[in-house]
Design an enzyme around this catalytic site. Structure first.
Site, PDB file in Angstrom:
ATOM      1  N   GLY A  59       1.119  -1.086  -0.001  1.00  0.00           N
ATOM      2  CA  GLY A  59       0.009   0.308  -0.407  1.00  0.00           C
ATOM      3  C   GLY A  59       0.614   1.249  -0.206  1.00  0.00           C
ATOM      4  N   ASP A 114       0.836   2.788   4.889  1.00  0.00           N
ATOM      5  CA  ASP A 114      -0.233   4.233   4.003  1.00  0.00           C
ATOM      6  C   ASP A 114      -1.286   4.403   5.054  1.00  0.00           C
ATOM      7  OD1 ASP A 114      -0.738   0.987   4.262  1.00  0.00           O
ATOM      8  OD2 ASP A 114      -2.012   1.272   2.012  1.00  0.00           O
ATOM      9  N   ASP A 117      -4.641   1.440  10.853  1.00  0.00           N
ATOM     10  CA  ASP A 117      -6.408   0.976  10.807  1.00  0.00           C
ATOM     11  C   ASP A 117      -6.625   0.814  11.943  1.00  0.00           C
ATOM     12  OD1 ASP A 117      -9.219  -0.023  10.422  1.00  0.00           O
ATOM     13  OD2 ASP A 117      -8.520  -0.156   8.288  1.00  0.00           O
ATOM     14  N   LYS A 145      -6.584   6.028  10.826  1.00  0.00           N
ATOM     15  CA  LYS A 145      -8.615   6.350  11.037  1.00  0.00           C
ATOM     16  C   LYS A 145      -8.611   6.029  12.355  1.00  0.00           C
ATOM     17  CE  LYS A 145     -10.547   3.600   7.409  1.00  0.00           C
ATOM     18  NZ  LYS A 145     -11.338   2.231   6.930  1.00  0.00           N
ATOM     19  N   PHE A 166     -14.298   3.944   3.440  1.00  0.00           N
ATOM     20  CA  PHE A 166     -13.005   2.950   2.989  1.00  0.00           C
ATOM     21  C   PHE A 166     -12.902   3.430   1.673  1.00  0.00           C
ATOM     22  CE2 PHE A 166     -13.067  -1.707   2.106  1.00  0.00           C
ATOM     23  CZ  PHE A 166     -11.969  -1.835   1.336  1.00  0.00           C
ATOM     24  N   VAL A 167     -11.199   3.658   1.824  1.00  0.00           N
ATOM     25  CA  VAL A 167     -10.395   4.972   0.852  1.00  0.00           C
ATOM     26  C   VAL A 167      -9.916   3.725   0.151  1.00  0.00           C
ATOM     27  CG1 VAL A 167     -10.775   6.581   2.433  1.00  0.00           C
ATOM     28  CG2 VAL A 167      -9.164   4.851   2.652  1.00  0.00           C
ATOM     29  N   ASP A 173      -6.233   0.338  -1.702  1.00  0.00           N
ATOM     30  CA  ASP A 173      -6.767  -0.382  -2.777  1.00  0.00           C
ATOM     31  C   ASP A 173      -8.038  -1.392  -1.896  1.00  0.00           C
ATOM     32  OD1 ASP A 173      -5.443  -2.523  -0.533  1.00  0.00           O
ATOM     33  OD2 ASP A 173      -6.210  -4.217  -2.129  1.00  0.00           O
ATOM     34  N   ARG A 179      -5.445   1.040  -7.252  1.00  0.00           N
ATOM     35  CA  ARG A 179      -3.641   1.538  -6.591  1.00  0.00           C
ATOM     36  C   ARG A 179      -2.791   2.876  -6.714  1.00  0.00           C
ATOM     37  NH1 ARG A 179      -2.573  -2.211  -2.227  1.00  0.00           N
ATOM     38  NH2 ARG A 179      -2.957  -4.250  -3.038  1.00  0.00           N
TER      39      ARG A 179
HETATM   40  C1  PRP Z   1      -2.962  -2.326   5.242  1.00  0.00           C
HETATM   41  C2  PRP Z   1      -2.340  -1.732   5.379  1.00  0.00           C
HETATM   42  C3  PRP Z   1      -1.988  -1.306   6.118  1.00  0.00           C
HETATM   43  C4  PRP Z   1      -3.085  -2.747   7.041  1.00  0.00           C
HETATM   44  C5  PRP Z   1      -3.594  -1.125   8.225  1.00  0.00           C
HETATM   45  O1  PRP Z   1      -2.787  -3.887   4.705  1.00  0.00           O
HETATM   46  O2  PRP Z   1      -1.659  -1.054   4.086  1.00  0.00           O
HETATM   47  O3  PRP Z   1      -0.754  -2.080   6.228  1.00  0.00           O
HETATM   48  O4  PRP Z   1      -3.415  -3.094   6.239  1.00  0.00           O
HETATM   49  O5  PRP Z   1      -4.357  -2.351   8.889  1.00  0.00           O
HETATM   50  P1  PRP Z   1      -4.577  -1.939  10.619  1.00  0.00           P
HETATM   51  O6  PRP Z   1      -3.946  -1.400  11.171  1.00  0.00           O
HETATM   52  O7  PRP Z   1      -6.352  -2.772  10.773  1.00  0.00           O
HETATM   53  O8  PRP Z   1      -4.025  -3.480  10.912  1.00  0.00           O
HETATM   54  P2  PRP Z   1      -3.180  -4.951   3.561  1.00  0.00           P
HETATM   55  O9  PRP Z   1      -2.938  -6.263   4.273  1.00  0.00           O
HETATM   56  O10 PRP Z   1      -4.516  -4.522   2.755  1.00  0.00           O
HETATM   57  O11 PRP Z   1      -1.961  -4.602   2.421  1.00  0.00           O
HETATM   58  P3  PRP Z   1      -1.737  -4.096   0.833  1.00  0.00           P
HETATM   59  O12 PRP Z   1      -0.736  -3.000   1.844  1.00  0.00           O
HETATM   60  O13 PRP Z   1      -1.119  -4.751   0.218  1.00  0.00           O
HETATM   61  O14 PRP Z   1      -3.253  -3.127   0.581  1.00  0.00           O
END
Ligand code: PRP
Length: 194
Positions: A59, A114, A117, A145, A166-167, A173, A179
């Site tokens: 991300g 990125d 959450d 967030k 949902f961004v 993504d 992306r």
């Molecule tokens: C997403 C994002 C963060 C994580 C945040 O990664 O890139 O790394 O989730 O969420 P959290 O605070 O609830 O743990 P994802 O696993 O979707 O992989 P990606 O970066 O490849 O999209």
């Protein structure tokens, strides 16, 4: 230190994306301006340090590229691959898909993601890097967030506080799509079956 920037002026999505996106939450201009500000803060805080920037795949692709371009500091760059699996949004299993190559022992680590959450990803990655005995770990996220936080973690540098939407875009993504958008947009709930 300014921790994050309030969001005003939400714009309409480009016409060809209006069926998928509710709006543009953060424009290309806002992103670039804020990323430059973050880089300036980081430059001030890490001047003279032996800095290793660790970026989380996938991300961060856009954010890290823009941040690095603005960072006028000697540094080394490495990546950690981590993905969350599982259909739900609450309990997810983290899988490491790429480990660090650089030696971070006694170094200053800036961990870049990125979006912060629930905080589970950052917490797990911090614990993993901590075992390698760095001098310190600081964290930098583009989006924070806070409403979704479960783990007790906060970012040292955060670009924007965002609501629980949902961004996608600018690296983020949905099912590996969006992306490449140059802005952060809000995905319509019907797109992810809500
Ligand atoms: C997403 C994002 C963060 C994580 C945040 O990664 O890139 O790394 O989730 O969420 P959290 O605070 O609830 O743990 P994802 O696993 O979707 O992989 P990606 O970066 O490849 O999209």
């Amino acid at each position: 230190m300014k921790k994050s920037v309030p969001l005003s002026l939400v714009r309409r999505a480009p016409p060809h994306l209006r069926q998928e996106l509710e709006c543009v939450l953060i424009s290309r201009t806002q992103l670039h301006r804020r990323v430059r500000e973050l880089a300036q803060q980081i430059e001030r805080d890490f001047a003279g340090r032996d800095l290793v920037v660790v970026s989380l795949l996938s991300g961060t692709i856009m954010f890290i590229a823009d941040l690095l371009r603005s960072l006028n500091l000697p540094l080394r760059l490495d990546f950690i691959g981590v993905s969350s699996y599982g259909g739900g949004t609450v309990s997810r299993e983290l899988t490491f898909t790429k480990e660090l190559r650089l030696d971070v022992r006694d170094r200053d680590v800036l961990l870049v993601d990125d979006i912060l959450d629930t905080g589970k990803t950052l917490t797990a990655v911090i614990a993993r890097i901590q075992k390698l005995r760095p001098r310190q770990i600081k964290t930098c996220v583009l989006l924070d967030k806070r409403a979704r936080r479960v783990a007790n973690v906060q970012a040292d540098y955060a670009g924007f506080d965002i609501p629980d939407l949902f961004v996608v875009g600018y690296g983020l993504d949905y099912a590996e799509r969006y992306r490449n958008l140059p802005f952060v947009g809000v995905l319509r709930p019907e797109m992810y079956g809500k």
